[in-house]
Design a protein around this motif. Structure first.
Motif, short mmCIF file in Angstrom:
data_model
loop_
_atom_site.label_atom_id
_atom_site.label_comp_id
_atom_site.label_asym_id
_atom_site.label_seq_id
_atom_site.Cartn_x
_atom_site.Cartn_y
_atom_site.Cartn_z
N ARG A 153 -86.30 -15.65 91.47
CA ARG A 153 -85.18 -15.74 91.17
C ARG A 153 -84.40 -15.86 92.40
O ARG A 153 -83.40 -16.69 92.62
CB ARG A 153 -84.60 -14.51 90.36
CG ARG A 153 -83.13 -14.41 90.17
CD ARG A 153 -82.93 -13.27 89.19
NE ARG A 153 -83.67 -12.10 89.38
CZ ARG A 153 -83.99 -11.06 89.07
NH1 ARG A 153 -83.80 -10.99 87.60
NH2 ARG A 153 -84.38 -9.86 89.46
N ARG A 209 -74.81 -17.38 88.34
CA ARG A 209 -74.73 -17.43 86.97
C ARG A 209 -73.68 -18.31 86.28
O ARG A 209 -72.77 -19.09 86.99
CB ARG A 209 -73.96 -15.99 86.39
CG ARG A 209 -74.87 -14.83 86.58
CD ARG A 209 -75.91 -14.68 85.52
NE ARG A 209 -76.88 -13.57 85.77
CZ ARG A 209 -77.45 -12.87 84.95
NH1 ARG A 209 -77.79 -13.35 83.57
NH2 ARG A 209 -78.28 -11.60 85.26
N SER A 223 -79.43 -16.37 88.10
CA SER A 223 -79.44 -16.64 86.59
C SER A 223 -80.86 -17.20 86.44
O SER A 223 -81.25 -16.85 85.12
CB SER A 223 -78.32 -17.83 86.51
OG SER A 223 -78.34 -18.04 85.00
N PHE A 224 -81.57 -17.69 87.33
CA PHE A 224 -82.86 -18.52 86.92
C PHE A 224 -84.09 -17.73 87.58
O PHE A 224 -84.13 -17.55 88.64
CB PHE A 224 -82.98 -19.99 87.34
CG PHE A 224 -84.18 -20.69 86.93
CD1 PHE A 224 -84.15 -21.36 85.97
CD2 PHE A 224 -85.15 -20.58 87.65
CE1 PHE A 224 -85.07 -22.06 85.50
CE2 PHE A 224 -86.31 -21.29 87.40
CZ PHE A 224 -86.52 -21.94 86.10
N SER A 237 -84.35 -16.00 83.14
CA SER A 237 -83.82 -14.97 82.52
C SER A 237 -84.85 -13.86 82.24
O SER A 237 -85.91 -14.10 81.82
CB SER A 237 -83.39 -15.26 81.06
OG SER A 237 -83.14 -14.16 80.23
N ARG A 277 -78.77 -15.02 74.81
CA ARG A 277 -78.29 -14.84 76.19
C ARG A 277 -77.48 -16.06 76.61
O ARG A 277 -76.55 -16.14 77.28
CB ARG A 277 -79.59 -14.89 77.12
CG ARG A 277 -80.56 -13.74 76.87
CD ARG A 277 -80.12 -12.53 76.81
NE ARG A 277 -79.62 -12.06 78.53
CZ ARG A 277 -78.99 -11.12 78.71
NH1 ARG A 277 -78.47 -10.25 77.70
NH2 ARG A 277 -78.78 -10.88 79.76
N HIS A 310 -76.52 -16.98 80.73
CA HIS A 310 -77.57 -17.94 81.16
C HIS A 310 -77.42 -19.33 80.83
O HIS A 310 -77.00 -19.62 79.60
CB HIS A 310 -78.89 -17.47 80.68
CG HIS A 310 -79.37 -16.24 81.40
ND1 HIS A 310 -80.04 -16.12 82.85
CD2 HIS A 310 -79.70 -14.79 81.00
CE1 HIS A 310 -80.39 -15.00 83.15
NE2 HIS A 310 -80.25 -14.17 81.91
N TYR A 311 -78.05 -20.45 81.40
CA TYR A 311 -77.98 -21.46 81.06
C TYR A 311 -79.50 -21.67 80.08
O TYR A 311 -80.19 -20.92 80.11
CB TYR A 311 -78.48 -22.51 82.26
CG TYR A 311 -77.35 -22.48 83.15
CD1 TYR A 311 -76.25 -23.41 82.99
CD2 TYR A 311 -77.23 -21.93 84.32
CE1 TYR A 311 -75.38 -23.56 83.90
CE2 TYR A 311 -76.37 -22.09 85.28
CZ TYR A 311 -75.24 -22.88 85.02
OH TYR A 311 -74.22 -23.26 86.23
N ASP A 324 -82.52 -21.39 82.23
CA ASP A 324 -82.91 -20.01 82.50
C ASP A 324 -83.75 -19.43 81.28
O ASP A 324 -84.87 -18.84 81.73
CB ASP A 324 -81.82 -19.22 82.56
CG ASP A 324 -80.79 -19.97 83.74
OD1 ASP A 324 -80.97 -20.66 84.52
OD2 ASP A 324 -79.46 -19.43 83.81
#
Length: 229
Positions: free
Chosen positions: A90, A97, A116-117, A119, A154, A160-161, A164
């Motif tokens: 991460r 985010r 964010s990456f 999750s 999420r 989150h994307y 993610d």
């Protein structure tokens, strides 16, 4: 790498807006339910599934129970290892985010300041799910369904994307599957030893343990009894 999804035409961002847009149209009470479910509820459900799976596999006959319980224990350990591995990943990717770079998102959980990456939630639940799947197809599939629901939540919550979540699924799966042979080689002898101790009920139900003793120490045949006499 922080600019992975700055372009609004990026499919990752488009899917984020489509899913998170559902939160804007939903009643406020429903968003509060999704917040509770996505932040804590599904993780608690995963713990309950793992506990139920433990209880069920401990009733398997013979030597199957200790090996299966070792698999359930591994599912939890795999989740912990995956979360630890996610810390440097991460920080390396350094992805903010989604609400930091994209205005207009409906963010249901405030105060998220870490990257964010990938999750953590998605990583944890999928690692447990894949660990359980190796033990029981039935309960493993139920756990995978919970993990997929967690991933959706999420993104719905705006924290989150989609990538993610997919990254978390990949990390959890990789740890649970790739490290399983070595982990089970260490855990199974331990659970087998516990099965024969006073704590054996944690690993194998009483009736199953008696059956296991019968396999290990079968009753002598009539001929053997006559010879012994």
């Amino acid at each position: 790498m922080s600019g992975l999804s700055l372009d609004g035409s990026n499919p990752d961002v488009s899917l984020l807006r489509d899913i998170n847009g559902l939160a804007k149209d939903a009643p406020r009470w429903f968003d509060r339910v999704m917040e509770a479910v996505g932040e804590y509820g599904l993780i608690l459900l995963m713990v309950l599934i793992a506990g139920w799976c433990w209880w069920r596999v401990a009733r398997r006959s013979g030597t199957e129970a200790p090996a299966a319980v070792a698999g359930v224990i591994w599912s939890g350990l795999a989740a912990a290892i995956a979360l630890v591995l996610n810390v440097p990943l991460r920080n390396f990717v350094d992805r903010p985010r989604p609400f930091v770079d994209h205005q207009g998102l409906e963010v249901l959980v405030k105060g998220k300041t870490d990257f964010s990456f990938v999750s953590d939630h998605a990583t944890l639940v999928m690692a447990v799910a894949m660990g359980l799947f190796m033990v029981s197809r039935k309960w493993g599939l139920a756990a995978i369904a919970v993990a997929l629901a967690e991933g959706f939540c999420r993104v719905y919550m705006g924290v989150h994307y989609p990538t993610d979540v997919l990254g978390g699924f990949a990390l959890g799966t990789a740890v649970a599957l790739l490290l399983a042979p070595a982990a089970l080689a260490l855990l199974t002898p331990l659970t087998s030893a516990v099965a024969g101790s006073r704590l054996g009920v944690l690993v194998q139900a009483r009736g199953s343990r008696e059956g296991r003793r019968g396999e290990l120490y079968p009753e002598p045949s009539a001929t053997e009894k006559d010879l012994a006499a």
